[in-house]
Design a protein around this motif. Structure first.
Motif, PDB file in Angstrom:
ATOM      1  N   SER A 105       0.826  -1.214   0.000  1.00  0.00           N
ATOM      2  CA  SER A 105       0.000   0.000   0.000  1.00  0.00           C
ATOM      3  C   SER A 105       0.859   1.261   0.000  1.00  0.00           C
ATOM      4  O   SER A 105       0.423   2.315  -0.449  1.00  0.00           O
ATOM      5  CB  SER A 105      -0.930   0.004   1.219  1.00  0.00           C
ATOM      6  OG  SER A 105      -0.179  -0.044   2.427  1.00  0.00           O
ATOM      7  N   ASP A 141     -10.117   3.914  16.800  1.00  0.00           N
ATOM      8  CA  ASP A 141     -10.405   3.807  15.367  1.00  0.00           C
ATOM      9  C   ASP A 141      -9.076   3.761  14.609  1.00  0.00           C
ATOM     10  O   ASP A 141      -8.644   4.754  14.014  1.00  0.00           O
ATOM     11  CB  ASP A 141     -11.253   4.986  14.888  1.00  0.00           C
ATOM     12  CG  ASP A 141     -11.915   4.726  13.537  1.00  0.00           C
ATOM     13  OD1 ASP A 141     -11.406   3.860  12.801  1.00  0.00           O
ATOM     14  OD2 ASP A 141     -12.928   5.380  13.229  1.00  0.00           O
ATOM     15  N   GLU A 145      -8.272   2.182  11.915  1.00  0.00           N
ATOM     16  CA  GLU A 145      -8.410   2.326  10.466  1.00  0.00           C
ATOM     17  C   GLU A 145      -8.432   3.796  10.061  1.00  0.00           C
ATOM     18  O   GLU A 145      -7.841   4.183   9.048  1.00  0.00           O
ATOM     19  CB  GLU A 145      -9.679   1.617   9.990  1.00  0.00           C
ATOM     20  CG  GLU A 145      -9.583   0.094  10.046  1.00  0.00           C
ATOM     21  CD  GLU A 145     -10.814  -0.582   9.461  1.00  0.00           C
ATOM     22  OE1 GLU A 145     -11.687   0.147   8.924  1.00  0.00           O
ATOM     23  OE2 GLU A 145     -10.908  -1.813   9.544  1.00  0.00           O
ATOM     24  N   TYR A 156      -7.018   6.207  11.658  1.00  0.00           N
ATOM     25  CA  TYR A 156      -5.645   6.687  11.873  1.00  0.00           C
ATOM     26  C   TYR A 156      -4.772   6.348  10.674  1.00  0.00           C
ATOM     27  O   TYR A 156      -4.084   7.218  10.110  1.00  0.00           O
ATOM     28  CB  TYR A 156      -5.110   6.052  13.158  1.00  0.00           C
ATOM     29  CG  TYR A 156      -3.635   6.159  13.415  1.00  0.00           C
ATOM     30  CD1 TYR A 156      -2.938   7.359  13.263  1.00  0.00           C
ATOM     31  CD2 TYR A 156      -2.918   5.025  13.845  1.00  0.00           C
ATOM     32  CE1 TYR A 156      -1.570   7.428  13.532  1.00  0.00           C
ATOM     33  CE2 TYR A 156      -1.566   5.094  14.130  1.00  0.00           C
ATOM     34  CZ  TYR A 156      -0.891   6.295  13.967  1.00  0.00           C
ATOM     35  OH  TYR A 156       0.447   6.355  14.232  1.00  0.00           O
ATOM     36  N   PHE A 157      -4.792   5.088  10.241  1.00  0.00           N
ATOM     37  CA  PHE A 157      -3.984   4.690   9.089  1.00  0.00           C
ATOM     38  C   PHE A 157      -4.454   5.387   7.816  1.00  0.00           C
ATOM     39  O   PHE A 157      -3.641   5.757   6.959  1.00  0.00           O
ATOM     40  CB  PHE A 157      -4.017   3.174   8.921  1.00  0.00           C
ATOM     41  CG  PHE A 157      -3.289   2.410   9.994  1.00  0.00           C
ATOM     42  CD1 PHE A 157      -2.227   2.983  10.673  1.00  0.00           C
ATOM     43  CD2 PHE A 157      -3.664   1.122  10.331  1.00  0.00           C
ATOM     44  CE1 PHE A 157      -1.534   2.288  11.668  1.00  0.00           C
ATOM     45  CE2 PHE A 157      -2.986   0.415  11.314  1.00  0.00           C
ATOM     46  CZ  PHE A 157      -1.916   1.006  11.987  1.00  0.00           C
ATOM     47  N   SER A 158      -5.758   5.569   7.705  1.00  0.00           N
ATOM     48  CA  SER A 158      -6.304   6.277   6.547  1.00  0.00           C
ATOM     49  C   SER A 158      -5.833   7.727   6.519  1.00  0.00           C
ATOM     50  O   SER A 158      -5.546   8.280   5.447  1.00  0.00           O
ATOM     51  CB  SER A 158      -7.830   6.211   6.574  1.00  0.00           C
ATOM     52  OG  SER A 158      -8.392   6.937   5.500  1.00  0.00           O
ATOM     53  N   ASP A 192      -2.373   7.788   5.194  1.00  0.00           N
ATOM     54  CA  ASP A 192      -2.414   7.641   3.738  1.00  0.00           C
ATOM     55  C   ASP A 192      -2.798   8.955   3.072  1.00  0.00           C
ATOM     56  O   ASP A 192      -2.246   9.322   2.026  1.00  0.00           O
ATOM     57  CB  ASP A 192      -3.415   6.545   3.343  1.00  0.00           C
ATOM     58  CG  ASP A 192      -2.919   5.147   3.677  1.00  0.00           C
ATOM     59  OD1 ASP A 192      -1.690   4.973   3.835  1.00  0.00           O
ATOM     60  OD2 ASP A 192      -3.771   4.238   3.794  1.00  0.00           O
ATOM     61  N   ARG A 206     -13.454  -0.657  19.652  1.00  0.00           N
ATOM     62  CA  ARG A 206     -13.556   0.053  18.383  1.00  0.00           C
ATOM     63  C   ARG A 206     -14.868   0.851  18.322  1.00  0.00           C
ATOM     64  O   ARG A 206     -15.917   0.384  18.747  1.00  0.00           O
ATOM     65  CB  ARG A 206     -13.519  -0.924  17.204  1.00  0.00           C
ATOM     66  CG  ARG A 206     -12.225  -1.722  17.143  1.00  0.00           C
ATOM     67  CD  ARG A 206     -11.033  -0.785  16.967  1.00  0.00           C
ATOM     68  NE  ARG A 206      -9.822  -1.530  16.641  1.00  0.00           N
ATOM     69  CZ  ARG A 206      -8.941  -1.933  17.527  1.00  0.00           C
ATOM     70  NH1 ARG A 206      -9.142  -1.714  18.810  1.00  0.00           N
ATOM     71  NH2 ARG A 206      -7.855  -2.578  17.143  1.00  0.00           N
TER      72      ARG A 206
END
Length: 356
Positions: free
Chosen positions: A140, A220, A222, A224-226, A229, A353
């Motif tokens: 990714s 959350d 996801e 954070y990683f989003s 990105d 979550r």
């Protein structure tokens, strides 16, 4: 690899307002908690280290972590989490300025006990995020070539030393750039989150305690990683917003932990039956930040003999404050079940979550 040392930070007004509101709450929590019982600095730092490790899927109970701090090596996750505690301690106890030396010291503290060959050294190989273990195909994100790491880190640390950017936004952007550089073979996420706290302390948004922001990011992961990105794609606002939102969630959880431990300590005041100047009270305070210990640890921490420590433990055991859990005649250890339960409850709340 884009340089950011002189990057003109231009964030939406709503993003800056959210970060400013979170900064005010962080400063308020730091001040009010710093005025309470002394052990909260150690308690919150350990809780933040545990939460940051959980983002990397490293989980362990409070008791196992406490035992690893005393030298136990049978649970690898707990040993790695203790390494993260050491990295966080290095971050908030910085003696110099924000520079590459500090980052290398944080990484060394994190990795030394389980990956000594890589500890405190820039990576010398290509790494990638996502995909598989055999190559970057399908990854990714592919960080810059290893040859670019030293220059990219020098540029980043020059950015961290600027004084023209609101502190929380500044830390969020520096963290995102760090994760984009990915300067180490392993341990980038945990070192990068320690860098956040080094910046908050260096710029004096926090002075007393480590606000467990990673516990908020855990709600959350996801998102954070989003947000990371999105930063790499040219949108810096989302990581600032995610850091601010995580701060609010973390502060709610941290206040609950502080209140629970304060209540536990107040119950001990009525349960322990010794004179006011007795050593048992000092051991009770020690148990707040070290909920598992042996007599040697008590003796070292309080500057008393091991025999005196052993005698002073008796009224705490009689009051139910401490429990001996080894069942051995020698090398005995004691625990505070209430404090361990409070720490595990904090971790459980952080790990829930958010429902979308």
């Amino acid at each position: 690899m884009p340089r950011i040392a002189e990057y003109a930070v231009d964030l939406p007004s709503a993003t800056l307002a959210l970060a400013d509101e979170a900064s005010i709450e962080i400063a308020r929590f730091d001040a009010e908690t710093g005025a309470r019982l002394a052990p909260f600095g150690a308690i919150l730092l350990r809780s933040e280290s545990t939460s940051s490790s959980r983002i990397e899927n490293l989980t362990s109970g409070a008791k196992a972590i406490a035992l690893a701090e005393l030298g136990a090596t049978d649970q690898r996750n707990a040993v790695e989490i203790v390494g993260n505690v050491h990295a966080m301690q290095t971050a908030v106890n910085l003696g110099g300025e924000l520079d590459e030396t500090l980052v290398l010291a944080m990484h060394s503290a994190l990795m030394l006990d389980h990956e000594p060959d890589f500890a405190g050294r820039w990576r010398t190989q290509q790494v990638w995020i996502g995909g598989d273990n055999y190559g970057p195909h399908g990854a990714s994100f592919i960080p810059p070539h290893r040859d670019h790491v030293p220059a990219a880190m020098a540029d980043l640390m020059a950015f961290t030393r600027r004084d023209d950017i609101p502190i929380l936004a500044h830390a969020a952007l520096a963290h995102a750039q760090f994760e984009t550089i990915h300067p180490f073979t392993d341990g980038n996420g945990r070192t990068g989150r320690a860098l956040i706290h080094a910046m908050l302390r260096a710029k004096e948004l926090t002075r007393n305690v480590t606000v467990p922001i990673a516990a908020g990011l855990l709600t959350d992961v996801e998102a954070y990683f989003s947000a990371l990105d999105a930063y790499r794609a040219g949108d810096p606002a989302r990581i600032v917003e995610r850091m601010a939102e995580a701060s609010f969630a973390a502060l709610t959880n941290a206040r609950e932990l502080v209140a629970e431990i304060t209540e536990i300590r107040q119950r001990w005041d009525t349960a322990i039956e010794v004179r006011p100047q007795a050593t048992a009270w000092r051991i009770a305070d020690l148990a707040l930040r070290l909920p598992v210990f042996d007599t040697e640890t008590v003796a070292r921490e309080l500057g008393i003999t091991a025999s005196n420590a052993l005698r002073s433990l008796t009224p705490l055991v009689d009051a139910g404050v401490l429990t001996e859990f080894t069942g051995m005649r020698r090398n005995r250890m004691w625990q505070s079940r209430e404090i361990l339960a409070a720490l595990d409850s904090f971790a459980a709340r952080a790990g829930r979550r958010r429902l979308g």
